[in-house]
Design a protein around this motif. Sequence first.
Motif, PDB file in Angstrom:
ATOM      1  N   UNK A 155      64.432 -17.057  96.541  1.00  0.00           N
ATOM      2  CA  UNK A 155      63.391 -16.681  97.923  1.00  0.00           C
ATOM      3  C   UNK A 155      63.242 -17.974  98.708  1.00  0.00           C
ATOM      4  N   UNK A 156      62.926 -19.099  97.910  1.00  0.00           N
ATOM      5  CA  UNK A 156      62.766 -20.318  98.621  1.00  0.00           C
ATOM      6  C   UNK A 156      63.888 -20.933  99.285  1.00  0.00           C
ATOM      7  N   UNK A 157      65.096 -20.665  98.835  1.00  0.00           N
ATOM      8  CA  UNK A 157      66.524 -20.990  99.497  1.00  0.00           C
ATOM      9  C   UNK A 157      66.424 -20.307 100.735  1.00  0.00           C
ATOM     10  N   UNK A 158      66.297 -18.969 100.711  1.00  0.00           N
ATOM     11  CA  UNK A 158      66.413 -18.192 101.892  1.00  0.00           C
ATOM     12  C   UNK A 158      65.767 -18.650 102.994  1.00  0.00           C
ATOM     13  N   UNK A 159      64.288 -18.953 102.585  1.00  0.00           N
ATOM     14  CA  UNK A 159      63.105 -19.583 103.740  1.00  0.00           C
ATOM     15  C   UNK A 159      63.624 -20.801 104.148  1.00  0.00           C
ATOM     16  N   UNK A 160      63.920 -21.705 103.316  1.00  0.00           N
ATOM     17  CA  UNK A 160      64.316 -23.030 103.721  1.00  0.00           C
ATOM     18  C   UNK A 160      65.599 -23.196 104.458  1.00  0.00           C
ATOM     19  N   UNK A 161      66.510 -22.381 104.378  1.00  0.00           N
ATOM     20  CA  UNK A 161      67.753 -22.351 105.130  1.00  0.00           C
ATOM     21  C   UNK A 161      67.496 -21.932 106.316  1.00  0.00           C
ATOM     22  N   UNK A 162      66.561 -21.024 106.792  1.00  0.00           N
ATOM     23  CA  UNK A 162      66.339 -20.418 107.881  1.00  0.00           C
ATOM     24  C   UNK A 162      65.494 -21.289 108.732  1.00  0.00           C
ATOM     25  N   UNK A 163      64.766 -22.105 107.936  1.00  0.00           N
ATOM     26  CA  UNK A 163      63.714 -23.038 108.752  1.00  0.00           C
ATOM     27  C   UNK A 163      64.282 -24.460 109.070  1.00  0.00           C
ATOM     28  N   UNK A 164      65.209 -24.857 108.194  1.00  0.00           N
ATOM     29  CA  UNK A 164      65.572 -26.295 108.241  1.00  0.00           C
ATOM     30  C   UNK A 164      66.551 -26.684 109.602  1.00  0.00           C
ATOM     31  N   UNK A 165      66.715 -27.769 110.065  1.00  0.00           N
ATOM     32  CA  UNK A 165      67.458 -27.979 111.014  1.00  0.00           C
ATOM     33  C   UNK A 165      68.693 -28.153 110.366  1.00  0.00           C
ATOM     34  N   UNK A 166      69.718 -28.004 111.428  1.00  0.00           N
ATOM     35  CA  UNK A 166      71.349 -27.915 110.866  1.00  0.00           C
ATOM     36  C   UNK A 166      71.376 -29.137 110.084  1.00  0.00           C
ATOM     37  N   UNK A 167      70.978 -30.642 110.354  1.00  0.00           N
ATOM     38  CA  UNK A 167      71.162 -31.581 109.562  1.00  0.00           C
ATOM     39  C   UNK A 167      70.661 -31.872 108.045  1.00  0.00           C
ATOM     40  N   UNK A 168      69.711 -30.804 107.888  1.00  0.00           N
ATOM     41  CA  UNK A 168      68.776 -30.949 106.726  1.00  0.00           C
ATOM     42  C   UNK A 168      69.438 -29.833 105.466  1.00  0.00           C
ATOM     43  N   UNK A 169      70.131 -28.834 106.064  1.00  0.00           N
ATOM     44  CA  UNK A 169      70.545 -27.749 105.378  1.00  0.00           C
ATOM     45  C   UNK A 169      71.275 -28.040 104.063  1.00  0.00           C
ATOM     46  N   UNK A 170      72.115 -29.002 104.116  1.00  0.00           N
ATOM     47  CA  UNK A 170      72.991 -29.503 103.025  1.00  0.00           C
ATOM     48  C   UNK A 170      71.843 -30.083 101.924  1.00  0.00           C
ATOM     49  N   UNK A 171      71.102 -30.953 102.587  1.00  0.00           N
ATOM     50  CA  UNK A 171      70.161 -31.412 101.588  1.00  0.00           C
ATOM     51  C   UNK A 171      69.104 -30.380 100.793  1.00  0.00           C
ATOM     52  N   UNK A 172      68.846 -29.162 101.630  1.00  0.00           N
ATOM     53  CA  UNK A 172      68.181 -27.930 100.836  1.00  0.00           C
ATOM     54  C   UNK A 172      69.185 -27.491  99.863  1.00  0.00           C
ATOM     55  N   UNK A 173      70.374 -27.286 100.196  1.00  0.00           N
ATOM     56  CA  UNK A 173      71.399 -26.527  99.216  1.00  0.00           C
ATOM     57  C   UNK A 173      71.313 -27.410  97.841  1.00  0.00           C
ATOM     58  N   UNK A 174      71.554 -28.665  98.238  1.00  0.00           N
ATOM     59  CA  UNK A 174      71.744 -29.538  96.915  1.00  0.00           C
ATOM     60  C   UNK A 174      70.332 -29.327  96.107  1.00  0.00           C
ATOM     61  N   UNK A 175      69.321 -29.477  96.711  1.00  0.00           N
ATOM     62  CA  UNK A 175      68.047 -29.441  96.012  1.00  0.00           C
ATOM     63  C   UNK A 175      67.861 -27.961  95.102  1.00  0.00           C
ATOM     64  N   UNK A 176      68.349 -26.776  95.874  1.00  0.00           N
ATOM     65  CA  UNK A 176      68.100 -25.538  95.186  1.00  0.00           C
ATOM     66  C   UNK A 176      69.187 -25.382  94.252  1.00  0.00           C
ATOM     67  N   UNK A 177      70.286 -25.792  94.341  1.00  0.00           N
ATOM     68  CA  UNK A 177      71.399 -25.801  93.389  1.00  0.00           C
ATOM     69  C   UNK A 177      70.809 -26.514  92.118  1.00  0.00           C
TER      70      UNK A 177
ATOM     71  N   UNK B 189      77.819 -19.117 100.026  1.00  0.00           N
ATOM     72  CA  UNK B 189      77.879 -18.662 101.421  1.00  0.00           C
ATOM     73  C   UNK B 189      77.205 -19.535 102.305  1.00  0.00           C
ATOM     74  N   UNK B 190      76.040 -19.744 102.012  1.00  0.00           N
ATOM     75  CA  UNK B 190      75.265 -20.733 102.655  1.00  0.00           C
ATOM     76  C   UNK B 190      75.913 -22.155 103.195  1.00  0.00           C
ATOM     77  N   UNK B 191      76.522 -22.542 102.189  1.00  0.00           N
ATOM     78  CA  UNK B 191      77.221 -23.981 102.296  1.00  0.00           C
ATOM     79  C   UNK B 191      78.328 -23.854 103.290  1.00  0.00           C
TER      80      UNK B 191
END
Length: 656
Positions: free
Chosen positions: A85-107, A385-387
């Motif tokens: 759930x936090x991944x879906x929220x973080x991806x939708x709210x994150x700036x494009x250049x920060x999304x990869x950082x979010x994905x690595x963290x959630x992985x 998919x998000x990646x």
Amino acid sequence: MDPSNETAQTWAVEDNVMEGRMCGIMSGLGSFTLFPLQPEHTSQDTASGSQTQGEPVKLYQLQLSSWLWGRQARKLVNESVGTFLSLQTAISEAEPDRRNTVLVKKCREYRSIIQACQQETESLQQREGGDETETQEDLMSLQDILYKMELILSLVELLFIDTVPGGHLLNHLVKWIQMHFPQHERKKQVVLESDRPHLHPDYWQAVYGSVLQGRLDDARLMLSNHPSADTDPFLSIDELLRKMPTFQAYGGVSVGDFEVRWQHWQSECERRLEEGHFASSHHLRVICKILCGDPEILTKQINLMETWYHLMVSTLLFTKPTVKLFHLSNASQDAIVRMQDQQVITALDHVLLAAMEADIYQVIKECQQVMDNPWFTTHLTDLLCHTMQHKGKQQVLPPLREALLLDYAELLASHSSLWQVSLLYLDYCGPRGVAMAQEVLQRLPVTSDARAQKIIQMASEREFDGVVVSVCRVMGRQALSQGRLGAAIWWGVRSKDAAFTSHLAHQILHKYIADGQFESSTLLDHLGPAMLLSDTLTFLGKYREFHVMYQEGRYEEAAALLVSLISSRLAPEYFWPVLLVDALPLLKAKEPVISSDQTYELMYILDTLSNTTRDKEDKMENEAAFATFSDREKEIRLALSHNLAQAIICEGTVES
């Protein structure tokens, strides 16, 4: 497979005769009801009396089962939903250049959850007597599944998510091997803790293993514990290990400069080997040949590497330190060929091969073969998919992601205590998820008030008004069958079912006629606008207001309300006698509180009751009310006449 209630055998199956010995129908999410088809009887069987008439047929309930239902695996399910759930929220709210950082963290959060379950499962295995609910065999199976999931997810992370500039993978691959093959690290600890490390039987095996895994500092430490550590051959090999170049993507050194340094270092290794620097020690020559990337010597050390992917990484470490993703396909095939006599290729190997060939779709497909449930493939596909969307690549993962989420949610919904988790996943499945969420909530057995409240809460959050109404109706009828009229009418009001609430209001009125007490008077006092749901409920609420006014001494207001209830015909006809009896104390008041017009209304109702021919059944149903009215009819007439006279005199005096 447990037999269900045999009273359900009335189901007819003649219209759907199917071939085989069993026929089944869906009985709920994740379960099937099976029943045997009766064989056709011949005329001889019938004549001999072998056909049994009326013999009950047993039904069998088949329920989906999964290792996720185990106590340890349940923690995996409950903790991973928060990360999802936090991944879906973080991806939708994150700036494009920060999304990869979010994905690595959630992985890495997913991996941490898996590792925590691994550690707890391992501690349970080591505990004497094991676990009462899970056998040692179950725990070993779970440990194997968790290991595979963490191995695959960590490889996917380094290949597709946590990528480095230029796509150079070697450092990540080496760390991946070090993490999942820690036997050489353990062996090193055992050797160094011995009194004379160099005489330990595993000493040189531990040194070779450390070098093959890129643990060069560990290898140097072990060599320093050798009595000959100060001799020229040992000092020479120590220098080569210390000076081995390592490419750092963020170090500012270009690939070209690094390759020059690498070739110079490896040429130095080859020169010293050729000049016989290590002629006095076979073991040091082996180490130097490994540093030179000698394929023959690497193949001879296969027993220290266990798997083809360990062999592949160790080979790349000393032959191609600037390896990229597109190199891995050939490198993996070469390692498999060299390892073919030592290892049988398994389903897990096919997953890893697909990842090294950069075939994401095939990775997901192979994962479904390795795992016996959609937990891992669902979360892996969501991450990928998000990646891919973040990297702007065209792919077919979104529909696949939704399909896997639906499968996983359906599996969770089949478990009695995980249905709430399933709804959280269905929220991210589009229209099909909404439809399935409604289906899940509608099929849930409503076993208690607390369960009903939880279902209503989840349905209300998703604006499933039909589900809310359905649950309230079920609870209202359950309360009615248990004789809890107050609770029943509360559920009826929540369901906004006018017919049901009207029926309940009649029940309360009949009960009041019988014993003179209101059922759940507190609830009736706080009905508010809800009383408008039906005419009978409106009357019940207003009649309760009349009693409150009378008890508080507001006799004129009480009288006006009572007369309005009678004259408006809002009150059921069987309740009119009760209202006339209720009017007696007001009619006998010293000062008239009922006007002449209101008195005429009461007289009209009295005459109507006296002259109307009533149905026999109606008399029987309301015998107590009509008996009381018959006994006091003369008293009511006298009181009405007396009050009318007083009211006329009083009203005339006021006008004068």
